[in-house]
Design a protein around this motif. Structure first.
Motif, PDB file in Angstrom:
ATOM      1  N   TYR A  64      57.477  22.406  58.501  1.00  0.00           N
ATOM      2  CA  TYR A  64      58.736  22.252  57.919  1.00  0.00           C
ATOM      3  C   TYR A  64      59.885  22.216  59.277  1.00  0.00           C
ATOM      4  O   TYR A  64      60.890  21.190  59.451  1.00  0.00           O
ATOM      5  CB  TYR A  64      59.490  23.367  57.180  1.00  0.00           C
ATOM      6  N   SER A  65      59.451  22.896  59.733  1.00  0.00           N
ATOM      7  CA  SER A  65      60.263  22.853  61.440  1.00  0.00           C
ATOM      8  C   SER A  65      59.706  21.378  61.770  1.00  0.00           C
ATOM      9  O   SER A  65      61.393  21.183  62.870  1.00  0.00           O
ATOM     10  CB  SER A  65      59.708  24.575  62.503  1.00  0.00           C
ATOM     11  N   LEU A  66      59.105  21.026  62.538  1.00  0.00           N
ATOM     12  CA  LEU A  66      58.793  20.043  63.294  1.00  0.00           C
ATOM     13  C   LEU A  66      59.485  18.914  62.535  1.00  0.00           C
ATOM     14  O   LEU A  66      59.912  17.809  63.128  1.00  0.00           O
ATOM     15  CB  LEU A  66      56.605  19.808  63.580  1.00  0.00           C
ATOM     16  N   GLN A  67      58.725  18.708  60.641  1.00  0.00           N
ATOM     17  CA  GLN A  67      59.956  18.002  60.313  1.00  0.00           C
ATOM     18  C   GLN A  67      60.843  18.088  60.033  1.00  0.00           C
ATOM     19  O   GLN A  67      61.731  17.123  60.383  1.00  0.00           O
ATOM     20  CB  GLN A  67      59.450  17.833  58.781  1.00  0.00           C
ATOM     21  N   SER A  68      62.061  18.981  60.840  1.00  0.00           N
ATOM     22  CA  SER A  68      63.498  19.180  60.407  1.00  0.00           C
ATOM     23  C   SER A  68      63.677  18.224  61.671  1.00  0.00           C
ATOM     24  O   SER A  68      64.587  17.942  61.866  1.00  0.00           O
ATOM     25  CB  SER A  68      64.013  20.715  60.382  1.00  0.00           C
ATOM     26  N   LEU A  69      63.554  18.679  63.248  1.00  0.00           N
ATOM     27  CA  LEU A  69      63.515  18.238  64.147  1.00  0.00           C
ATOM     28  C   LEU A  69      63.487  16.887  64.218  1.00  0.00           C
ATOM     29  O   LEU A  69      64.016  15.779  65.128  1.00  0.00           O
ATOM     30  CB  LEU A  69      63.066  18.949  65.326  1.00  0.00           C
ATOM     31  N   SER A  70      62.137  16.070  63.859  1.00  0.00           N
ATOM     32  CA  SER A  70      61.775  14.953  63.724  1.00  0.00           C
ATOM     33  C   SER A  70      62.829  14.298  63.271  1.00  0.00           C
ATOM     34  O   SER A  70      63.305  12.769  63.951  1.00  0.00           O
ATOM     35  CB  SER A  70      60.753  14.417  63.119  1.00  0.00           C
ATOM     36  N   ARG A  71      63.675  14.706  62.138  1.00  0.00           N
ATOM     37  CA  ARG A  71      64.472  13.578  60.917  1.00  0.00           C
ATOM     38  C   ARG A  71      66.157  14.395  61.510  1.00  0.00           C
ATOM     39  O   ARG A  71      66.879  12.352  61.629  1.00  0.00           O
ATOM     40  CB  ARG A  71      64.574  14.534  59.513  1.00  0.00           C
ATOM     41  N   LEU A  72      66.471  15.289  62.511  1.00  0.00           N
ATOM     42  CA  LEU A  72      67.091  15.200  63.336  1.00  0.00           C
ATOM     43  C   LEU A  72      67.243  13.722  63.745  1.00  0.00           C
ATOM     44  O   LEU A  72      68.555  13.187  64.719  1.00  0.00           O
ATOM     45  CB  LEU A  72      67.270  16.762  63.983  1.00  0.00           C
ATOM     46  N   LEU A  73      65.882  14.104  65.349  1.00  0.00           N
ATOM     47  CA  LEU A  73      65.647  13.334  65.962  1.00  0.00           C
ATOM     48  C   LEU A  73      65.714  11.549  65.671  1.00  0.00           C
ATOM     49  O   LEU A  73      66.804  10.251  66.345  1.00  0.00           O
ATOM     50  CB  LEU A  73      64.672  13.206  66.970  1.00  0.00           C
ATOM     51  N   GLU A  74      65.507  11.389  64.381  1.00  0.00           N
ATOM     52  CA  GLU A  74      66.109  10.037  63.853  1.00  0.00           C
ATOM     53  C   GLU A  74      67.331   9.625  63.631  1.00  0.00           C
ATOM     54  O   GLU A  74      67.343   8.493  63.247  1.00  0.00           O
ATOM     55  CB  GLU A  74      64.869   9.477  62.729  1.00  0.00           C
ATOM     56  N   VAL A  75      68.211  10.536  63.585  1.00  0.00           N
ATOM     57  CA  VAL A  75      69.924   9.849  63.698  1.00  0.00           C
ATOM     58  C   VAL A  75      70.532  10.489  64.725  1.00  0.00           C
ATOM     59  O   VAL A  75      71.601  10.240  64.136  1.00  0.00           O
ATOM     60  CB  VAL A  75      70.506  10.614  62.024  1.00  0.00           C
ATOM     61  N   ASP A  76      69.626  10.366  66.134  1.00  0.00           N
ATOM     62  CA  ASP A  76      70.200  10.244  67.042  1.00  0.00           C
ATOM     63  C   ASP A  76      71.020  11.716  67.744  1.00  0.00           C
ATOM     64  O   ASP A  76      71.614  11.440  68.262  1.00  0.00           O
ATOM     65  CB  ASP A  76      70.658   9.149  67.778  1.00  0.00           C
ATOM     66  N   MET A  77      70.361  12.527  66.918  1.00  0.00           N
ATOM     67  CA  MET A  77      71.156  13.700  67.610  1.00  0.00           C
ATOM     68  C   MET A  77      70.082  14.836  67.593  1.00  0.00           C
ATOM     69  O   MET A  77      68.721  14.390  67.729  1.00  0.00           O
ATOM     70  CB  MET A  77      72.209  13.999  65.597  1.00  0.00           C
TER      71      MET A  77
END
Length: 723
Positions: A64-77
């Motif tokens: 879940y932590s990896l997925q959270s960081l991945s989704r954060l990077l998807e919105v360019d943040m």
């Protein structure tokens, strides 16, 4: 999740209880792709806590932590997490998870993070990067040095049963290739790279690990729909790489280029012809020439004066001949020689025994095949950016977008080169015909590779290339040439066709009339009673039972149709003196038959004309005249009466006589056989005319200066017209 709950969420994320952390990070992954939520999360110190979870947790909490960081990077943040002195540790942790962790949900998250990390260098300019060198493949280098098996394991993930993991893995590979290519050294004013090109070594490393084979199988698999975008992007990147290799000029100052040329020379077994004393292009013994050249020079090495020309180059400076195909052409040639060294040597020995003008230039042929494949796959126009983020069509249209055979470039080149050798031999080509054989190869590639479906195995394509029927290939060439002329010279070609059709009709008319002049036997049923509408004198002349025979022949002056009935068919055809009945062609009003006229279904016509008649009397030709010719001339219409009925023995004879009679009466032919013959003669006439035109005239534009108004500089108004 409400933004007001972020402090409580952060508290639970930092909790010592694993269950609380797991629930908190589970909720985080579903909310963090909201930019407003992400902004508050980051400003509240959430990145530090998220990084700690990735570095220390395991199981679902880690996933879940990896997925959270991945989704954060998807919105360019959240890019700040990769900056600072601890950024390298985080990247190494993610690389470690890919290398050591078998859980799919963890692997997907880790791969997604690396895709964003590597791809971020291509979405930002160097001036906007706050910490240069922390993104792209450079960010992975320290971690990959710790885990050198990283690339091998990444490519193995392409064989995973989880399509989402396969897709993310391929996205990572695409990002790595894009980054490697985009960081290509800048060329100086002489067109030479100013630094060491690392991308070819990196691409070769991936290929050696089985990348091409893995992606090729994915592109042919049923998982195409789930992997459409990354597969299509990889296909476009393959074109980019081919274009870059083609753009690299062969330079003998570069060690790898010198080694490649030296390898070609050694693989050609140059000492065999030299030691055997075989002649050069001028017929002089090579050994003797070199002995003369080297006499008096101690320790000097004797060189074949045709060192490179015997390999199929035009000159003794091979590097310059790679100008068009670039290093891609050299790669293809050396790859063929390396994998087919015995066949290469045998080919050179066979060609060395022939006169120079009849030799097949192996090296030039290889370069021609390379360029033909390059143009066929349209490698000059890559659309990587168009593929990313756009919706692809469904169904058959999507099937056409994927070209897995592009990934089998080396095998296609080898098969194409072997096909070139076969065409050269079967057509008896010489040096002056090189361009014509190249044109045949282009057509062959377009036909075989272009028509191959996504699922067709490369082995079948190789066989089709090498074994394609030369006759069919020449037919295709003429058809394409006709279409090219139709586009360029439509009006002129239409007029030429019209003239050729008239000539073809004249030719076929003469052929049909000659059949009538030769004469033919026809069957004639024995009459039981006077046939309705038939002249009694001809039908009741014999009162015999069984089938009679009627022989009919056109007179030499082509004015009368002579005929007579016989009880038996004689072995020798009777002459005109034995044919006592005749019909004056000037009295004929019409010729009627039940012979089938041509229709749109050429196959049906062909089948009908080839089949035997079901009954001897099922097809007949009836010749009519006017009962009262004077009334017919006055009214334009009149009652007709039959003069003669013929029962042809087969469809071919029926076509000859029916159309022959019609054409004698200046009417158009109607049978499929005759019209097919007219079209055949017309088509051959056009092809002969097209072959007399130089190929470059088909595609060449107007002459230089054509269409420009001439200058009147230096002229005055004193001019006149001569009428």
């Amino acid at each position: 999740m409400d933004q007001a709950d972020i402090p409580g969420l952060l508290s639970r994320l930092a909790s010592d209880e694993d269950a609380a952390r797991k629930m908190a990070v589970f909720k985080l992954q579903s909310s963090i792709n909201d930019p407003s939520f992400a902004d508050i999360f980051i400003s509240s110190g959430g990145l530090i806590i998220l990084r700690r979870l990735i570095m220390s947790s395991s199981g679902n909490t880690l996933a879940y932590s990896l997925q959270s960081l991945s989704r954060l990077l998807e919105v360019d943040m959240g890019w700040d997490i990769f900056e600072g002195p601890t950024a390298g540790d985080l990247v190494e942790r993610v690389v470690e998870l890919i290398v050591t962790n078998p859980l799919v949900n963890i692997l997907r998250g880790a791969m997604s993070i690396l895709v964003a990390l590597v791809g971020h260098s291509q979405s930002e300019t160097p001036a906007t990067l706050s910490t240069p060198g922390t993104f792209g493949f450079r960010a992975l280098r320290p971690a990959v040095a710790v885990y050198p098996q990283f690339f091998d394991l990444v490519i193995q993930k392409l064989q995973s049963a989880d399509h989402a993991l396969c897709g993310t893995t391929l996205m990572l590979i695409n990002a790595l290739i894009r980054d490697a290519v985009s960081n290509d050294p800048v060329a100086n004013s002489n067109g030479k790279a100013t630094g060491t090109e690392e991308w070819p070594k990196f691409i070769k490393k991936l290929q050696d690990l089985g990348l091409i084979k893995a992606v090729y199988h994915l592109m042919q698999s049923a998982a195409l729909q789930d992997l459409a975008h990354p597969l299509l992007e990889f296909q476009s990147l393959t074109k980019v790489l081919l274009k870059k290799w083609k753009g690299v000029q062969v330079d003998l100052e570069r060690p790898e280029h010198r080694r490649a040329l030296k390898g070609l020379h050694i693989a050609s077994a140059p000492n065999k012809d030299y030691m055997n004393g075989k002649g050069n292009a001028n017929g002089n013994p090579i050994g003797r020439i070199e002995e003369l050249q080297d006499s008096g020079k101690k320790g000097s090495r004797r060189h074949n004066p045709e060192k490179w020309r015997r390999l199929g180059f035009e000159t003794e400076s091979p590097a310059s001949e790679f100008e068009t195909a670039g290093f891609l052409g050299m790669m293809d040639l050396t790859d063929y020689v390396r994998k087919n060294e015995d066949a290469f040597q045998k080919m050179l020995q066979e060609q060395s025994a022939k006169p120079l003008h009849a030799r097949c230039p192996v090296a030039r042929a290889s370069l021609a095949v390379t360029l033909a494949l390059y143009e066929h796959f349209d490698c000059e126009h890559s659309d990587v950016e168009d593929v990313r983020g756009h919706q692809l069509p469904d169904g058959k249209q999507q099937e056409k977008l994927f070209r897995p055979l592009l990934l089998q470039w080396s095998r296609l080149h080898t098969a194409g080169l072997q096909a070139f050798f076969r065409l050269w031999k079967s057509t008896g080509a010489e040096q002056d015909d090189f361009g014509k054989v190249v044109e045949l190869i282009r057509i062959l590639i377009d036909q075989v590779i272009g028509q191959a479906g996504r699922g067709k195995d490369v082995v079948e394509v190789e066989e089709d290339l090498v074994e394609y029927d030369v006759g069919r290939l020449r037919t295709l060439q003429m058809d394409l040439l006709g279409l090219s002329f139709e586009d360029q010279w439509g009006k002129h070609l239409s007029k030429t066709r019209e003239n050729l059709r008239k000539e073809a009709l004249t030719f076929v008319k003469e052929q049909r009339v000659r059949c009538l002049l030769q004469g033919s036997w026809f069957s004639k049923p024995a009459p039981r009673k006077a046939s309705r509408g038939e002249p009694e004198k001809s039908e009741n002349r014999r009162a015999t039972h069984g089938t009679l025979w009627r022989y009919t022949k056109l007179s030499h002056n082509r004015r009368y149709l002579h005929y007579a009935d016989f009880a038996l068919r004689t072995s020798h055809d009777p002459g005109l003196d034995a044919l006592h009945e005749k019909v004056d062609l000037r009295t004929i009003s019409s010729v009627v038959s039940n012979v089938s006229a041509p229709n749109d279904d050429s196959k049906s016509d062909s089948a009908s004309n080839a089949a035997p008649l079901p009954s001897r009397h099922s097809t007949k030709i009836t010749i009519y005249s006017y009962v009262n010719p004077e009334e017919a001339r006055k009214d334009g219409d009149g009652k007709e009466q039959p003069l003669l009925t013929l029962y042809p023995l087969n469809h071919s004879l029926a076509s000859e006589w029916l159309d022959g009679l019609l054409m004698l009466l200046d009417q158009a032919p109607i049978t499929a056989d005759t019209n097919k013959l007219v079209h055949l003669v017309e088509d051959y006439g056009l092809k002969i005319r097209l072959l007399n035109v130089r190929m470059e005239a088909t595609y060449a534009g107007p002459l230089v200066g054509a269409g420009k108004v001439p200058s009147r500089e230096g002229l005055d108004d004193d001019y006149h017209y001569t009428i």
